[in-house]
Design an enzyme around this catalytic site. Structure first.
Site, PDB file in Angstrom:
ATOM      1  N   GLU A  77       0.832  -1.200   0.000  1.00  0.00           N
ATOM      2  CA  GLU A  77       0.000   0.000   0.000  1.00  0.00           C
ATOM      3  C   GLU A  77       0.868   1.252   0.000  1.00  0.00           C
ATOM      4  O   GLU A  77       1.855   1.334   0.711  1.00  0.00           O
ATOM      5  CB  GLU A  77      -0.910   0.004   1.241  1.00  0.00           C
ATOM      6  CG  GLU A  77      -1.908  -1.134   1.285  1.00  0.00           C
ATOM      7  CD  GLU A  77      -2.979  -1.029   0.207  1.00  0.00           C
ATOM      8  OE1 GLU A  77      -3.114   0.058  -0.398  1.00  0.00           O
ATOM      9  OE2 GLU A  77      -3.682  -2.041  -0.024  1.00  0.00           O
ATOM     10  N   ARG A  87     -17.646  -1.061   7.141  1.00  0.00           N
ATOM     11  CA  ARG A  87     -18.808  -1.684   6.495  1.00  0.00           C
ATOM     12  C   ARG A  87     -19.339  -2.841   7.339  1.00  0.00           C
ATOM     13  O   ARG A  87     -20.523  -3.161   7.304  1.00  0.00           O
ATOM     14  CB  ARG A  87     -18.373  -2.183   5.107  1.00  0.00           C
ATOM     15  CG  ARG A  87     -19.474  -2.728   4.250  1.00  0.00           C
ATOM     16  CD  ARG A  87     -18.954  -3.064   2.847  1.00  0.00           C
ATOM     17  NE  ARG A  87     -18.687  -1.872   2.060  1.00  0.00           N
ATOM     18  CZ  ARG A  87     -19.622  -1.194   1.380  1.00  0.00           C
ATOM     19  NH1 ARG A  87     -20.872  -1.615   1.392  1.00  0.00           N
ATOM     20  NH2 ARG A  87     -19.305  -0.128   0.687  1.00  0.00           N
ATOM     21  N   CYS A 140      -7.279  -2.543   8.595  1.00  0.00           N
ATOM     22  CA  CYS A 140      -5.978  -2.523   7.919  1.00  0.00           C
ATOM     23  C   CYS A 140      -5.475  -1.094   7.754  1.00  0.00           C
ATOM     24  O   CYS A 140      -4.331  -0.781   8.095  1.00  0.00           O
ATOM     25  CB  CYS A 140      -6.084  -3.186   6.538  1.00  0.00           C
ATOM     26  SG  CYS A 140      -6.218  -4.991   6.627  1.00  0.00           S
ATOM     27  N   HIS A 164      -0.989  -5.681   1.598  1.00  0.00           N
ATOM     28  CA  HIS A 164      -2.182  -6.524   1.530  1.00  0.00           C
ATOM     29  C   HIS A 164      -1.884  -7.796   0.740  1.00  0.00           C
ATOM     30  O   HIS A 164      -1.197  -7.750  -0.280  1.00  0.00           O
ATOM     31  CB  HIS A 164      -3.336  -5.774   0.849  1.00  0.00           C
ATOM     32  CG  HIS A 164      -4.266  -5.110   1.813  1.00  0.00           C
ATOM     33  ND1 HIS A 164      -4.536  -3.757   1.800  1.00  0.00           N
ATOM     34  CD2 HIS A 164      -5.013  -5.627   2.835  1.00  0.00           C
ATOM     35  CE1 HIS A 164      -5.398  -3.466   2.754  1.00  0.00           C
ATOM     36  NE2 HIS A 164      -5.701  -4.568   3.404  1.00  0.00           N
TER      37      HIS A 164
END
Lengths: 213, 213, 213, 213
Positions: A77, A87, A140, A164
């Site tokens: 990332e 979510r 994360c 990731h």
């Protein structure tokens, strides 16, 4: 000898395993002092555990690893954002919406790791990888941002970042699913190549690894 | 001892390698007589070579393997159709459109292999797999249909079928791409598990492996 | 004036609507006699209702339409296979596995419609479309195969086939989902263009519309 | 009456059209003063043109629109990052790598638009939409970041942000492709609903619209 701290996450979202932690467990780097730390998939507690591990081991490099189920390849990332928007609940049942990770912190931090060189090293080892420009808005990204803020404010000598990983092939097989995945040992080999590249690279490669959108 | 014939394809569509052949090359099954045959990616010639190999080796099982770039998992094919419709030229430059593979042949053949048991065996080995219901309309389907027609008309004692494999992780890494793939040795392990299951299974499993569409 | 029979399905798999039937309901073709028939999403009953509609209306063209959730574009189907293998129960709760649709029937039927010309007509109208080579193994393929068998055995003057449509944009919006879809009226316009092309084309176009796998 | 500035881009990457500009051209909002401005797909020049339009029209809301080919739905962007990394050249032939958009600017800006309310409004209108957390590293992100920096430093009364749109169905049909897309007028209706929601919403909705990764 410099120490590398590798972290992975416990399972979440109903999964029985989390390949981020399982792959970290398989990373073997002869001649490198690697400390491995499991993080809870819980917004605030994950950073508490991460900070304790950083304090305890004084690593020169910190690489936090998490699962990005559905991605095709290993994706370091590039940027962490100061925002949590869940979510689904974390493992403690909490679902923050539109919350900053650090009140008054900068909107984002860029990774401190030479991720382009590390992507190149993984590819050279035959392991597919690509730079990602969003770590999401769940735990994360929370850990990634918290790590970079910790480094920026208290330990600027540490180089840190986030990677990731896809579903493991073993999880996909066990679920009888048809989705992208890589074998656990391939993910572990990718993390090993990533780690070595971070240790061996001072200035990152200046090659195109952007996205159109 | 019974003989298994495994075939793979040469590279096509501009690729430098074809993981179907490279993975077949890595299949190692102690105690099983395995013959391996490279097929050209050419509509008619591929079947000529396949027939010669069948005649020469008199296998009890024939497993033809091809690349399905973009698929997530290893996909044994359930049905071959009597139709070629080439979106790109084959390696001889021919692009048949709406041509039957065998004039007057049946519209389709179902596989002769116990693919559901074989999918289960691959999953048990940690290798993601799923049944597919279309082998396309290019050389893969051509070889699959031709094989099944050869068996139906001249060698009904042979059990034969087709397996599509994803891109190899090595190809994906080399291309700097972000797409689903599996390491070559994982694909090879999958083909080995597939082959063993075919040898050890007389009646296929009666489990759901269908698709909604 | 010749009659066209258009069929769509009732909702299934927990959905509140089925865009195949809703889009059929919106098809408006001035000067063409269009009969519309809803089919139950039930293996055997769907064919009973279809046969009754064919007998009652004596159409020259029959176009059965179903939902293929997840597909990007409108996909006329090229081949129906003599196999049902249900991943989920139909609306009566039945889940056939490895069952032929017609005992002793041919392994497959090719469509009787000029689907390449119809795909070209949809594209000319600005509506994305592509030929598909698998209608799955659920009720859609069941209806498609049953229709082609009915035509082959009792009514060879009828031209028949099957078209899969994507999720409607309205369903996707209502679900808060991020997945491919097209607005209902766009799907309906596509079906209208498809129908007209079937009425106006005797010999299908000989253009490449195949798939590599 | 308050003025809204809508921008779209010229074609790039070899496309003949750009649905971002074509859809902006179709937006019709009776009772709203809408100014439309085409932007070049060129890193620096795009911001020059944008700034001139902002100065000329003194809008209260600025919505920049760009193409995200391959996305399924309309995606308002939440965050712009201070980084350009071009995978392909812009329309002037320039390919910046690892360049900040504003030297010394913050690492990122969050959107100034109520994008959750706007996503809800689009869904209510039957148009699929979702929040995105990466605008990429090409000209779209460049314009988005530049706009937010302009607002932050010189015009804090302006509310601004960026929306990515999918391929148009018309482009997909014309290309004979199978990929997610929405009709141009659906995209335009989505942008209209988005714009109205921005005008009518002072405090954004506090609902979950995050991503796991």
């Amino acid at each position: 000898m410099s120490t590398v701290l590798l972290t992975g996450f416990e399972p979440f979202a109903g999964d029985a395993v989390n390949p981020s932690w399982d792959a970290v467990g398989l990373v073997d780097l002869p001649g490198v002092s690697v400390v491995k730390q499991l993080l809870p998939c819980v917004f605030d507690e994950s950073l508490v555990v991460l900070r304790q591990a950083v304090l305890a081991h004084n690593p020169s490099v910190v690489i936090a690893v998490g699962l990005a189920g559905g991605r095709d390849v290993i994706t370091p990332e590039r940027v962490a954002i100061n925002l949590s928007d869940a979510r689904i609940p974390d493992n403690s049942g909490r679902s923050p919406i539109d919350e900053p990770i650090v009140d008054g912190g900068p909107a984002a931090y860029f990774t401190g790791l030479p991720i382009k060189a590390a992507v190149a090293a993984m590819r050279t080892a035959g392991i597919p990888a690509a730079v990602s420009y969003s770590a999401g808005t769940f735990v994360c990204n929370h850990v990634f941002y918290g790590l970079m803020h910790l480094i920026a404010t208290t330990a600027p000598h540490i180089r840190g970042g986030f990677v990731h990983v896809p579903y493991s092939a073993e999880m996909t097989a066990s679920a009888g699913a048809s989705r992208p995945s890589l074998p656990l040992h391939t993910i572990a080999d990718g993390l090993a190549a990533f780690t070595l590249a971070c240790l061996q690279t001072s200035d990152d490669l200046a090659v195109a690894e952007g996205t159109l959108h």
